[in-house]
Design a protein around this motif. Structure first.
Motif, PDB file in Angstrom:
ATOM      1  N   ASN A 317       0.812  -1.223   0.000  1.00 16.56           N
ATOM      2  CA  ASN A 317       0.000   0.000   0.000  1.00 16.56           C
ATOM      3  C   ASN A 317       0.845   1.274   0.000  1.00 16.56           C
ATOM      4  O   ASN A 317       0.303   2.372  -0.045  1.00 16.56           O
ATOM      5  CB  ASN A 317      -0.901   0.025   1.243  1.00 16.56           C
ATOM      6  CG  ASN A 317      -1.966  -1.043   1.169  1.00 16.56           C
ATOM      7  OD1 ASN A 317      -2.345  -1.468   0.075  1.00 16.56           O
ATOM      8  ND2 ASN A 317      -2.429  -1.498   2.320  1.00 16.56           N
ATOM      9  N   TYR A 345       0.774   6.571   1.831  1.00 18.42           N
ATOM     10  CA  TYR A 345       0.061   5.326   2.129  1.00 18.42           C
ATOM     11  C   TYR A 345      -1.260   5.368   1.368  1.00 18.42           C
ATOM     12  O   TYR A 345      -2.081   6.280   1.566  1.00 18.42           O
ATOM     13  CB  TYR A 345      -0.187   5.200   3.642  1.00 18.42           C
ATOM     14  CG  TYR A 345      -0.891   3.904   3.972  1.00 18.42           C
ATOM     15  CD1 TYR A 345      -0.164   2.727   4.142  1.00 18.42           C
ATOM     16  CD2 TYR A 345      -2.284   3.858   4.094  1.00 18.42           C
ATOM     17  CE1 TYR A 345      -0.812   1.524   4.405  1.00 18.42           C
ATOM     18  CE2 TYR A 345      -2.927   2.665   4.360  1.00 18.42           C
ATOM     19  CZ  TYR A 345      -2.185   1.505   4.516  1.00 18.42           C
ATOM     20  OH  TYR A 345      -2.827   0.324   4.768  1.00 18.42           O
ATOM     21  N   THR A 347      -4.980   4.666   0.304  1.00 22.90           N
ATOM     22  CA  THR A 347      -6.267   4.200   0.830  1.00 22.90           C
ATOM     23  C   THR A 347      -6.882   3.261  -0.217  1.00 22.90           C
ATOM     24  O   THR A 347      -6.377   3.161  -1.345  1.00 22.90           O
ATOM     25  CB  THR A 347      -7.223   5.390   1.015  1.00 22.90           C
ATOM     26  OG1 THR A 347      -7.434   5.977  -0.277  1.00 22.90           O
ATOM     27  CG2 THR A 347      -6.656   6.445   1.960  1.00 22.90           C
ATOM     28  N   SER A 348      -8.007   2.648   0.139  1.00 23.00           N
ATOM     29  CA  SER A 348      -8.686   1.774  -0.825  1.00 23.00           C
ATOM     30  C   SER A 348      -9.100   2.574  -2.056  1.00 23.00           C
ATOM     31  O   SER A 348      -9.009   2.099  -3.186  1.00 23.00           O
ATOM     32  CB  SER A 348      -9.932   1.156  -0.207  1.00 23.00           C
ATOM     33  OG  SER A 348      -9.558   0.463   0.943  1.00 23.00           O
ATOM     34  N   ASP A 350      -7.627   5.322  -3.215  1.00 20.20           N
ATOM     35  CA  ASP A 350      -6.399   5.599  -4.005  1.00 20.20           C
ATOM     36  C   ASP A 350      -6.076   4.407  -4.899  1.00 20.20           C
ATOM     37  O   ASP A 350      -5.741   4.561  -6.075  1.00 20.20           O
ATOM     38  CB  ASP A 350      -5.186   5.816  -3.082  1.00 20.20           C
ATOM     39  CG  ASP A 350      -5.214   7.135  -2.343  1.00 20.20           C
ATOM     40  OD1 ASP A 350      -5.915   8.056  -2.798  1.00 20.20           O
ATOM     41  OD2 ASP A 350      -4.525   7.230  -1.301  1.00 20.20           O
ATOM     42  N   LYS A 351      -6.153   3.203  -4.300  1.00 23.96           N
ATOM     43  CA  LYS A 351      -5.759   1.998  -5.069  1.00 23.96           C
ATOM     44  C   LYS A 351      -6.726   1.750  -6.224  1.00 23.96           C
ATOM     45  O   LYS A 351      -6.320   1.339  -7.301  1.00 23.96           O
ATOM     46  CB  LYS A 351      -5.693   0.778  -4.146  1.00 23.96           C
ATOM     47  CG  LYS A 351      -4.413   0.793  -3.307  1.00 23.96           C
ATOM     48  CD  LYS A 351      -4.198  -0.500  -2.580  1.00 23.96           C
ATOM     49  CE  LYS A 351      -5.137  -0.608  -1.409  1.00 23.96           C
ATOM     50  NZ  LYS A 351      -4.981  -1.793  -0.610  1.00 23.96           N
TER      51      LYS A 351
END
Ligand SMILES: C[S@@+](CC[C@H](N)C(=O)[O-])C[C@H]1O[C@@H](n2cnc3c(N)ncnc32)[C@H](O)[C@@H]1O
Ligand code: SF4
Length: 427
Positions: A317, A345, A347-348, A350-351
């Motif tokens: 991540n 880092y 986040t969901s 972002d991914k």
């Protein structure tokens, strides 16, 4: 939240704004190696970076050193090898098979054969390199001697990517490069004789380029028979000579409309000669077999560990980047520390957006894979935006696979940005 592209204030189709990373560096914070966790247990890709170049090209925005002395390059190479040892130990990198190595820059082929051998030996000593690893080295033709090409072959390099930019001597000169068409063609021959897959970069929209000079370059590039041709849309950055020259009216750049026509010519020519897109800017002879492992793996979400000053990568991540101050980089690794100094880092969300904007560079996005990975049906949550993009001819959707049309490819990251822009207020 914004639910149609027409209501999306962020993006219009434009040649500008190529996405190199998501989330963008502006969102990254100060971070050191202790904050970065070990990543996934999947295969690893590695990126090695050298900042040295034979000159600073007028359009180039990279942080490069164009007046490096041999001893400075040696100090840098020693530090790069030390970093491989230190980071491999810190992150237990040797427990993961390395499936692609990408030595980029700057200009790695400016280094001596001994330098290149030293770095390759450090990689093999401290990492777990797969027997079928893809090993790419970037080079500039003027530095690609026959001896250098042979050295690359002996080191197991099986992909060579050279910046060519143009095959017109006049345009090359206006870019402050030392190449000529003759030197470029010779370098391509040396590279091809090694048996490696050869990619060449062209740039569309360089100073002085006309429809005729562009056609000449594209046709000549195809005549070489290289396996892969990449076309970057030239973008002007404030840290370049082009930017200064534009302010004093000493260069003329093609307009955005002209640049689009150049790209259109290249796409038509590639189609005619059966060079197929595996990304919206890279085309391979007869498709498939010359596809590249490194970039697609990263764009599909695999980890990439980066070595070298200013190099950036991903572990699980975390996105992270090494210090870009070369002296500080050398000092940090020589004192036994990992030189990471900023990161983010993810986040969901972002991914999810990263998978869209980076994934769409590969021209196709599998909606089923996306749903399984993120638990959301993209075609449902972005239905209105997708409908607009479809009706405007940027993409098609068939059998749950979204595919960029030629219009979508011509406008680069536009579709990715439109969908990402819907999902969040990013960049
Ligand atoms: C690291 S260089 C390639 C290897 C070598 N340094 C060379 O130039 O021959 C990577 C590529 O970035 C592209 N590039 C550099 N500046 C650019 C700009 N302002 N806009 C778009 N692409 C750019 C060029 O096509 C260049 O070949
Ligand atoms: S285009 Fe390549 S050779 Fe020119 S300055 Fe940029 S990285 Fe160096």
């Amino acid at each position: 939240m914004i639910n149609t592209r027409k209501e999306n204030p962020y993006w219009t189709p434009s040649r500008k704004g190529f996405i190199t990373n998501y989330p963008n560096f502006q969102h990254w914070k100060k971070m050191d190696a202790s904050a970065v966790s070990g990543g996934q247990s999947t295969p690893l890709n590695i990126y090695l970076h050298t900042p040295f170049c034979a000159q600073r090209c007028s359009y180039c925005y990279y942080r490069v050193i164009s007046d490096g002395r041999r001893d400075e390059m040696q100090n840098y190479v020693d530090a790069l090898c030390k970093e491989i040892e230190v980071a491999a130990d810190h992150f237990d990198l040797a427990s993961r098979p390395v499936r692609s190595i990408y030595f980029g820059g700057g200009t790695p082929t400016l280094l001596t054969p001994a330098n290149l051998e030293q770095v390759t030996a450090a990689v093999h000593k401290h990492l777990n390199v797969s027997s079928d690893v893809e090993y790419t080295v970037e080079g500039e033709p003027v530095t690609m001697t026959e001896k250098k090409a042979k050295a690359l072959q002996e080191l197991g390099v099986n992909r060579i990517s050279m910046g060519v930019q143009s095959l017109s001597d006049e345009i090359i000169k206006l870019s402050n490069r030392q190449d000529t068409q003759a030197k470029v063609l010779r370098a391509i021959e040396f590279a091809r004789n090694t048996g490696a897959v050869v990619n060449i970069d062209l740039m569309s929209g360089l100073a002085g380029e006309t429809a005729d000079s562009w056609k000449y370059s594209v046709d000549k590039a195809l005549e070489t028979g290289v396996e892969s041709i990449t076309v970057y849309k030239m973008e002007v950055y404030t840290n370049t000579q082009y930017y200064k020259d534009l302010r004093t009216n000493s260069i003329v750049l093609p307009t955005d409309e002209e640049e689009l026509k150049f790209m259109q010519y290249a796409l038509d020519k590639f189609e005619e000669t059966n060079y197929k897109p595996w990304s919206f800017f890279t085309f391979t002879k007869d498709g498939g077999s010359h596809n590249h492992v490194h970039a697609p793996s990263i764009w599909s979400g695999e980890d990439v560990y980066c070595f070298g000053a200013s190099a950036f990568g991903r572990m699980g991540n975390h996105l992270f980047q090494n210090t870009n101050d070369v002296d500080k980089y050398i000092e940090t690794v020589n004192s036994g520390n990992v030189p990471i100094n900023r990161g983010h880092y993810m986040t969901s969300l972002d991914k999810m957006i990263r998978d869209i904007v980076m994934g769409l560079k590969l021209v196709k996005l599998d909606l089923k894979v996306f749903r399984e990975r993120h638990g959301f049906a993209l075609d449902k949550i972005c239905a209105a935006t997708l409908e607009n993009l479809k009706s405007e001819g940027f993409l098609t959707i068939e059998d749950e696979v979204m595919t960029l049309t030629q219009k979508g490819m011509l406008h680069g990251d536009y579709v990715g940005k439109s969908l990402g822009g819907y999902l969040a207020d990013f960049y």
